[in-house]
Scaffold this active site. Structure first.
Site, PDB file in Angstrom:
ATOM      1  N   GLN A 129      -9.161 -16.422  -1.812  1.00  0.00           N
ATOM      2  CA  GLN A 129     -10.574 -16.028  -1.948  1.00  0.00           C
ATOM      3  C   GLN A 129     -11.365 -17.043  -1.132  1.00  0.00           C
ATOM      4  OE1 GLN A 129     -12.611 -13.594  -3.088  1.00  0.00           O
ATOM      5  NE2 GLN A 129     -14.244 -14.882  -2.288  1.00  0.00           N
ATOM      6  N   CYS A 130     -11.826 -16.630   0.030  1.00  0.00           N
ATOM      7  CA  CYS A 130     -12.410 -17.603   0.962  1.00  0.00           C
ATOM      8  C   CYS A 130     -13.931 -17.675   0.940  1.00  0.00           C
ATOM      9  CB  CYS A 130     -11.931 -17.319   2.380  1.00  0.00           C
ATOM     10  SG  CYS A 130     -10.198 -17.722   2.597  1.00  0.00           S
TER      11      CYS A 130
ATOM     12  N   PRO B  84     -11.468 -13.968  -9.471  1.00  0.00           N
ATOM     13  CA  PRO B  84     -12.737 -14.427 -10.064  1.00  0.00           C
ATOM     14  C   PRO B  84     -13.946 -13.516  -9.826  1.00  0.00           C
ATOM     15  CG  PRO B  84     -12.192 -15.743  -8.118  1.00  0.00           C
ATOM     16  CD  PRO B  84     -11.043 -14.823  -8.345  1.00  0.00           C
ATOM     17  N   TYR B  85     -13.822 -12.531  -8.954  1.00  0.00           N
ATOM     18  CA  TYR B  85     -14.973 -11.665  -8.668  1.00  0.00           C
ATOM     19  C   TYR B  85     -14.683 -10.219  -9.086  1.00  0.00           C
ATOM     20  CZ  TYR B  85     -16.884 -15.590  -6.163  1.00  0.00           C
ATOM     21  OH  TYR B  85     -17.381 -16.830  -5.862  1.00  0.00           O
ATOM     22  N   GLY B  86     -15.745  -9.399  -9.038  1.00  0.00           N
ATOM     23  CA  GLY B  86     -15.573  -7.975  -9.281  1.00  0.00           C
ATOM     24  C   GLY B  86     -14.841  -7.348  -8.110  1.00  0.00           C
ATOM     25  N   GLY B  87     -15.265  -7.765  -6.930  1.00  0.00           N
ATOM     26  CA  GLY B  87     -14.644  -7.276  -5.715  1.00  0.00           C
ATOM     27  C   GLY B  87     -14.927  -8.224  -4.585  1.00  0.00           C
ATOM     28  N   MET B  88     -14.100  -8.166  -3.561  1.00  0.00           N
ATOM     29  CA  MET B  88     -14.330  -8.981  -2.369  1.00  0.00           C
ATOM     30  C   MET B  88     -13.970  -8.132  -1.159  1.00  0.00           C
ATOM     31  SD  MET B  88     -15.264 -11.781  -0.926  1.00  0.00           S
ATOM     32  CE  MET B  88     -15.346 -11.795   0.865  1.00  0.00           C
ATOM     33  N   GLU B  89     -14.915  -8.065  -0.229  1.00  0.00           N
ATOM     34  CA  GLU B  89     -14.857  -7.098   0.867  1.00  0.00           C
ATOM     35  C   GLU B  89     -13.928  -7.504   2.010  1.00  0.00           C
ATOM     36  OE1 GLU B  89     -17.371  -9.028  -0.125  1.00  0.00           O
ATOM     37  OE2 GLU B  89     -18.614  -9.713   1.533  1.00  0.00           O
TER      38      GLU B  89
ATOM     39  N   HIS C 251     -19.732  -0.563  -3.383  1.00  0.00           N
ATOM     40  CA  HIS C 251     -20.325  -1.808  -2.899  1.00  0.00           C
ATOM     41  C   HIS C 251     -19.438  -2.478  -1.841  1.00  0.00           C
ATOM     42  CE1 HIS C 251     -22.649  -5.613  -3.377  1.00  0.00           C
ATOM     43  NE2 HIS C 251     -21.479  -6.157  -3.080  1.00  0.00           N
ATOM     44  N   GLU C 252     -18.175  -2.681  -2.185  1.00  0.00           N
ATOM     45  CA  GLU C 252     -17.276  -3.370  -1.235  1.00  0.00           C
ATOM     46  C   GLU C 252     -17.100  -2.553   0.034  1.00  0.00           C
ATOM     47  OE1 GLU C 252     -17.091  -6.277  -2.050  1.00  0.00           O
ATOM     48  OE2 GLU C 252     -17.424  -6.062  -4.204  1.00  0.00           O
TER      49      GLU C 252
ATOM     50  N   HIS D 106     -19.900  -3.058   2.431  1.00  0.00           N
ATOM     51  CA  HIS D 106     -19.781  -4.308   3.192  1.00  0.00           C
ATOM     52  C   HIS D 106     -19.076  -4.094   4.534  1.00  0.00           C
ATOM     53  CE1 HIS D 106     -21.389  -7.617   0.855  1.00  0.00           C
ATOM     54  NE2 HIS D 106     -20.697  -7.315  -0.231  1.00  0.00           N
TER      55      HIS D 106
ATOM     56  N   GLU E  60     -25.651  -9.300   1.044  1.00  0.00           N
ATOM     57  CA  GLU E  60     -25.572  -8.669  -0.274  1.00  0.00           C
ATOM     58  C   GLU E  60     -26.740  -7.726  -0.571  1.00  0.00           C
ATOM     59  OE1 GLU E  60     -22.910  -8.604  -1.889  1.00  0.00           O
ATOM     60  OE2 GLU E  60     -21.812 -10.303  -1.028  1.00  0.00           O
TER      61      GLU E  60
ATOM     62  N   ASP F 160     -21.384 -22.078  -3.693  1.00  0.00           N
ATOM     63  CA  ASP F 160     -20.944 -21.534  -4.983  1.00  0.00           C
ATOM     64  C   ASP F 160     -21.959 -21.836  -6.088  1.00  0.00           C
ATOM     65  OD1 ASP F 160     -18.612 -20.337  -4.148  1.00  0.00           O
ATOM     66  OD2 ASP F 160     -17.327 -22.042  -4.639  1.00  0.00           O
TER      67      ASP F 160
ATOM     68  N   TYR G  82     -28.735 -10.422  -4.213  1.00  0.00           N
ATOM     69  CA  TYR G  82     -28.373  -9.020  -4.409  1.00  0.00           C
ATOM     70  C   TYR G  82     -29.605  -8.190  -4.768  1.00  0.00           C
ATOM     71  CZ  TYR G  82     -23.450 -10.500  -4.841  1.00  0.00           C
ATOM     72  OH  TYR G  82     -22.202 -11.000  -4.623  1.00  0.00           O
TER      73      TYR G  82
HETATM   74  N1  BES Z   1     -18.932 -10.692  -1.453  1.00  0.00           N
HETATM   75  C1  BES Z   1     -19.079 -10.543  -2.849  1.00  0.00           C
HETATM   76  C2  BES Z   1     -18.274 -11.524  -3.638  1.00  0.00           C
HETATM   77  C3  BES Z   1     -18.566 -12.980  -3.339  1.00  0.00           C
HETATM   78  C4  BES Z   1     -19.847 -13.415  -3.092  1.00  0.00           C
HETATM   79  C5  BES Z   1     -17.543 -13.887  -3.334  1.00  0.00           C
HETATM   80  C6  BES Z   1     -20.081 -14.763  -2.819  1.00  0.00           C
HETATM   81  C7  BES Z   1     -17.781 -15.212  -3.069  1.00  0.00           C
HETATM   82  C8  BES Z   1     -19.051 -15.653  -2.805  1.00  0.00           C
HETATM   83  C9  BES Z   1     -18.727  -9.136  -3.321  1.00  0.00           C
HETATM   84  O1  BES Z   1     -19.048  -8.143  -2.412  1.00  0.00           O
HETATM   85  C10 BES Z   1     -19.562  -8.840  -4.536  1.00  0.00           C
HETATM   86  O2  BES Z   1     -20.742  -8.855  -4.411  1.00  0.00           O
HETATM   87  N2  BES Z   1     -18.939  -8.580  -5.672  1.00  0.00           N
HETATM   88  C11 BES Z   1     -19.638  -8.268  -6.901  1.00  0.00           C
HETATM   89  C12 BES Z   1     -19.612  -6.795  -7.200  1.00  0.00           C
HETATM   90  C13 BES Z   1     -20.802  -6.036  -6.759  1.00  0.00           C
HETATM   91  C14 BES Z   1     -20.745  -4.608  -7.259  1.00  0.00           C
HETATM   92  C15 BES Z   1     -22.134  -6.633  -7.081  1.00  0.00           C
HETATM   93  C16 BES Z   1     -18.944  -8.973  -8.034  1.00  0.00           C
HETATM   94  O3  BES Z   1     -17.965  -9.674  -7.782  1.00  0.00           O
HETATM   95  O4  BES Z   1     -19.377  -8.842  -9.158  1.00  0.00           O
HETATM   96 ZN    ZN Z   2     -21.126  -7.913  -2.190  1.00  0.00          ZN
END
Ligand code: BES
Ligand code: ZN
Length: 608
Positions: free
Chosen positions: A129-130, A253-258, A282-283, A286, A305, A378, A386
């Site tokens: 997870q970068c 750790p996240y909901g999704g990562m693109e 969402h992803e 991206h 975002e 972070d 968002y």
């Molecule tokens: N790119 C983000 C995740 C992220 C952001 C990872 C900043 C590390 C640093 C991803 O697209 C995201 O926004 N995920 C959301 C879900 C979304 C539906 C709002 C999440 O993880 O909750």
């Molecule tokens: Zn996002």
């Protein structure tokens, strides 16, 4: 030209980066990656190459195949250790810099999981997870979203490997990928483990451990291709080839990562009713906002975002319109608008909560973040980019004359900046140029408040049709006055999962006494065991915030099964408010199962 990125120590501005090639040798026994990276650079006036690294051991550096001198500088928090490579002479034309290195146990981008903590328990697992600045702990690089280049990616592992590119071939235990589209470092990805795939659309496969893959397929197959086609209509053709998704183990750790070509998803999306697919929309979005068109630094993160949330809700709206047409409903467009608003209201409510929590004068509540080299992105991360970001785009859409007027700007913007990185000023310049005939309208927008002021932005107007029922049920509870017999499970039976979420969010804005909380539990006995994490999380929070000991215990146990920070961090926070000892005790119990990013943020949250 955008200002220099404060979160990199590299001298990226001195070079054009033409190409990257990364090979990783995954060592599950030592829990490290043995890596080799080559960057093809051009920059005739440079005397050295400075790259970002973090918790990496360097073995050898060469320039055009000849060993080169280098210094690995001491660590500077939170940015890591600068790797300074001396160039033997000014380099005319393109040249290659190659580094062989190892990651270490402290590497923040990688999580190695023992097979016991995977779902299938047959093989260990690795994933990366970068985003935002962890790529430097996986591979020495110009770790700034300002630098984008195409990559050749490969990895050797005893288990199947997925990376952020188009799969090319497999030779023995080595897997090859090509990423011809220029990408920033934070989108480089690797995952390896007992992974298998099933189709979820003509250009999409979902991957996961075998025990979960059928459920994952069912969850996403109805929407995947529709999402793609709608997004293509809104912006322009998807140009990455395939769009696949990997459902990770619980600690993701996240909901999704693109990650390009291979979106990473939390297993908490598999809720058995397809109500969490918004994260996939969402992803996917991206693929344009963030991956094709990238914010030049984390200070302009809202360009990634905010745009993505905007597109996500446009996709949700279009899906609803299509559904309503199919069902022969009288006013499909209106239903679509209601669904878009519904999602926006959930977002707005979370923004209100987050800003109240952070403090309305917190500088991280600004849209333009103005980060310094001392800021860890972070720590700056929140819902603000968002929701404030997407609200600004909706505000623009409405001010400029609605979707019909705004929509032609969408492909124009993404074409203008495709393969590039941009900052907020360049966005504004592009907007003003495109809407030159509407300069008066644009000038009437309070840019200073939107971009540079802390706290909530002006509240947008929402269509509240779909939330009104939820609010009414909250009202009924507020006025119950001890008469709890009027409440039954029927109250929620006509609600969609997301309406239950809104009802719970609104309940959470009030204080409830123990008698009422017990009555809620009696009236709706299945909420706490829902297969939808969004519901369980909020329901536990409601009971825990009211100090119900049984639910403090339940939440503490539940925290051993989920690693998604959106749930984990607020859960420890609310637990700690009610019973700090319990929160700390359980964090110590579960911390090893969490991702390093999650672990370190909970440590900060709990003040440990
Ligand atoms: N790119 C983000 C995740 C992220 C952001 C990872 C900043 C590390 C640093 C991803 O697209 C995201 O926004 N995920 C959301 C879900 C979304 C539906 C709002 C999440 O993880 O909750
Ligand atoms: Zn996002």
């Amino acid at each position: 030209m955008p200002a220099i990125d404060p979160t990199t120590q590299s001298n990226y501005r001195e070079f054009t980066v033409h190409q990257g090639a990364i090979h990783m040798d995954v060592d599950f026994d030592a829990r490290v990656v043995h890596g080799k990276v080559t960057f093809t650079l051009e920059g005739a006036s440079a005397t050295k190459v400075e790259l970002d690294t973090s918790y990496i051991t360097i073995h050898e550096v060469s320039v055009n195949g000849t060993k080169a001198e280098y210094t690995l500088h001491s660590r500077k928090e939170p940015l890591g250790s600068k790797l300074e490579i001396t160039l033997p002479q000014p380099m005319e034309g393109k040249f290659d810099v190659t580094i062989t290195y190892d990651t270490t146990e402290q590497t923040t981008a990688l999580q190695f999981l023992d097979k016991e903590v995977t779902d299938g328990k047959v093989a260990p697992y690795l994933f990366s997870q970068c985003e935002a600045i962890h790529a430097r702990s996986m591979v020495p690089c110009f770790d700034t979203p300002s630098v984008k280049c195409p990559y050749k990616l490969s990895a050797t592992s005893p288990y199947k490997v997925l990376m952020s590119g188009r799969p090319l071939s497999q030779e023995g235990n080595t897997y090859y990928f090509d990423q011809p589209v220029p990408i920033p470092s934070y989108l480089i990805t690797v995952a390896s483990g007992d992974i298998t795939g099933l189709p979820i659309g003509p250009r999409s496969t979902v991957y996961s451990e075998p025990v979960k893959v059928k459920d994952a397929q069912w969850e996403f197959e109805a929407d995947m291709e529709n999402f793609l086609q709608i997004a293509e209509k809104l912006v322009f053709a998807y140009e990455w080839g395939t769009y696949d998704a990997l459902v990770l183990p619980a600690s993701f750790p996240y909901g999704g990562m693109e990650n390009p070509n291979m979106t990473f998803l939390t297993p908490t999306l598999i809720c058995k009713d397809r109500s969490c697919v918004g994260v996939v929309a969402h992803e996917l979005a991206h693929s344009w906002s963030g991956n094709l068109v990238t914010s030049a630094s984390w200070s302009h993160f809202w360009l990634n975002e905010g745009w993505t949330v905007y597109l996500e809700r446009r996709i949700i709206e279009a899906i609803a319109v299509a559904e309503a047409k199919q069902k022969g409903l009288p006013n499909p467009e209106e239903y679509g608008a209601q669904m878009r608003s519904f999602s926006a209201i959930i977002g707005w409510t979370s923004l209100e909560g987050v800003i109240a929590n952070m403090g309305a004068d917190n500088r991280y509540t600004k849209l333009y973040l103005d980060l310094t080299p001392d800021d860890d992105p972070d720590d700056a991360f929140s819902q603000v980019p968002y929701e404030k970001g997407s609200s600004l785009l909706v505000h623009l859409e409405q001010k400029l004359g609605g979707k019909a007027v705004f929509d032609p700007f969408i492909p124009h913007y993404f074409k203008t900046f495709r393969y590039k990185s941009l900052d907020t000023d360049e966005f504004l310049e592009c907007l003003y140029k495109f809407f030159a005939d509407k300069k008066d309208i644009l000038d009437s927008i309070d840019w200073k408040t939107w971009l540079h002021t802390t706290g909530l932005p002006p509240k947008p107007a929402f269509d509240t049709t779909l939330v009104d029922q939820c609010y009414q049920l909250v009202d009924k509870w507020s006025k119950a006055n001890g008469d709890y017999t009027q409440f039954t499970e029927d109250d929620l039976s006509s609600f969609s999962s997301n309406q239950v979420v809104v009802w719970l969010d609104t309940m959470l804005q009030h204080k409830w006494d123990q008698a009422t909380l017990a009555a809620i539990d009696k009236a709706y006995p299945t909420l706490g065991s829902s297969s939808n994490y969004e519901i369980v999380f909020r329901y536990y929070k409601l009971q825990v915030a009211g100090g119900v000991p049984e639910y403090c215990q339940k939440m503490a146990e539940w925290l051993g099964t989920v690693g998604r920070m959106k749930f984990v961090r607020p859960s420890y926070q609310v637990l700690a408010k009610v019973d700090r000892d319990l929160a700390v005790k359980y964090f110590k119990k579960w911390q090893d199962s969490y991702h390093p990013i999650c672990r370190s943020l909970v440590v900060k949250d709990l003040g440990l």
